[in-house]
Design an enzyme around this catalytic site. Sequence first.
Site, PDB file in Angstrom:
ATOM      1  N   CYS A  72       6.498   2.204  -7.418  1.00  0.00           N
ATOM      2  CA  CYS A  72       6.080   1.693  -5.579  1.00  0.00           C
ATOM      3  C   CYS A  72       7.107   1.427  -5.392  1.00  0.00           C
ATOM      4  O   CYS A  72       6.491   0.445  -5.184  1.00  0.00           O
ATOM      5  CB  CYS A  72       4.490   1.203  -5.952  1.00  0.00           C
ATOM      6  N   CYS A  75       5.041  -1.543  -4.696  1.00  0.00           N
ATOM      7  CA  CYS A  75       4.825  -3.063  -5.880  1.00  0.00           C
ATOM      8  C   CYS A  75       6.240  -3.753  -5.505  1.00  0.00           C
ATOM      9  O   CYS A  75       6.120  -4.971  -5.906  1.00  0.00           O
ATOM     10  CB  CYS A  75       4.603  -2.684  -7.035  1.00  0.00           C
TER      11      CYS A  75
END
Length: 314
Positions: A72, A75
Amino acid sequence: MCSCSSSNMAGLTRADMLKYHRSSCWICAVFLMLAARVVAQTDASNVLTVADANWTLILDGEWMIKFYAPWCPACQHLHTDWESLGRQSESLGISVGRVDVTQQPGLSGRFLVTTLPTIFHAKDGNFRKYVSSRTIEDIQAYVEQKKWAMVEPVPGWKSPSSLLMSGMANLFRLSVWIRQIHTYLTNTLGIPSWGSYVIFAIITLFMGLMLGLMLVLIADCIWPSRPKHRENKTVVIVKEEVSEEEVEDILTEEKHASDLDNESERVSGDESTEEEGAISDGAAAGSDQPPSEGAAESSVRKRKPQAQNTTEGT
């Protein structure tokens, strides 16, 4: 000769010292790198990796938990700030944790994580979803100024420790397990995708039949069916009661009909005697003359109802 030998020894000594100096520099550099790595690991260790085996730790105290995935981009952007929050966790009086949803699908189902990254604040088993800015300053202010107190906690039935969320965690684990089996069938065994789907469909139907049979057996044990002979007896009794009532009604109707027939026979008998007397008188008075057609028709008409009455009586 002595001067030459002394100069050679001095040159060897300098070379050895240079080599020693270089090797010592390399050793110091390696030690510094190892020390920096240990320090980094120590700082990173302030962020606890939460898994299915130790997730109950977050039910006590105050926690900030991050759900992320390695692939991600958002993230990855939050990674530096989250590590900095972990280093400041002691001063803030909280614990910092992280959950890799690719490795812990059960926890992602238990917390109903649908977007990444997802941050939760936990305080003595009460969970609140963090929806503010993900900068380190805002997260610190969220904890220090207790802004979490103004956020409604997750309802009890959606709490990660509830029975419903435990079942949801098992469903997420089952989905990952099914995906792994599908990957094994298609990649390792070389079965086509449609073949794998057919196998799963057959297994699903078989499990549904078995589950239905188990439910029927359980229902039969809890609510057993009534014996059949008792039902037959009740039906027979009802039929007998109905038949007796019908018989009584039929007998009363027949009795009433017989009374009406008797009365009609009496009336027809009286009329017939009167007609016979009138006919005999007319025959005696006009024996020489033949009877007229009107009289014959009237006599026939009077005799027809008499015949009908006699048939009804029989």
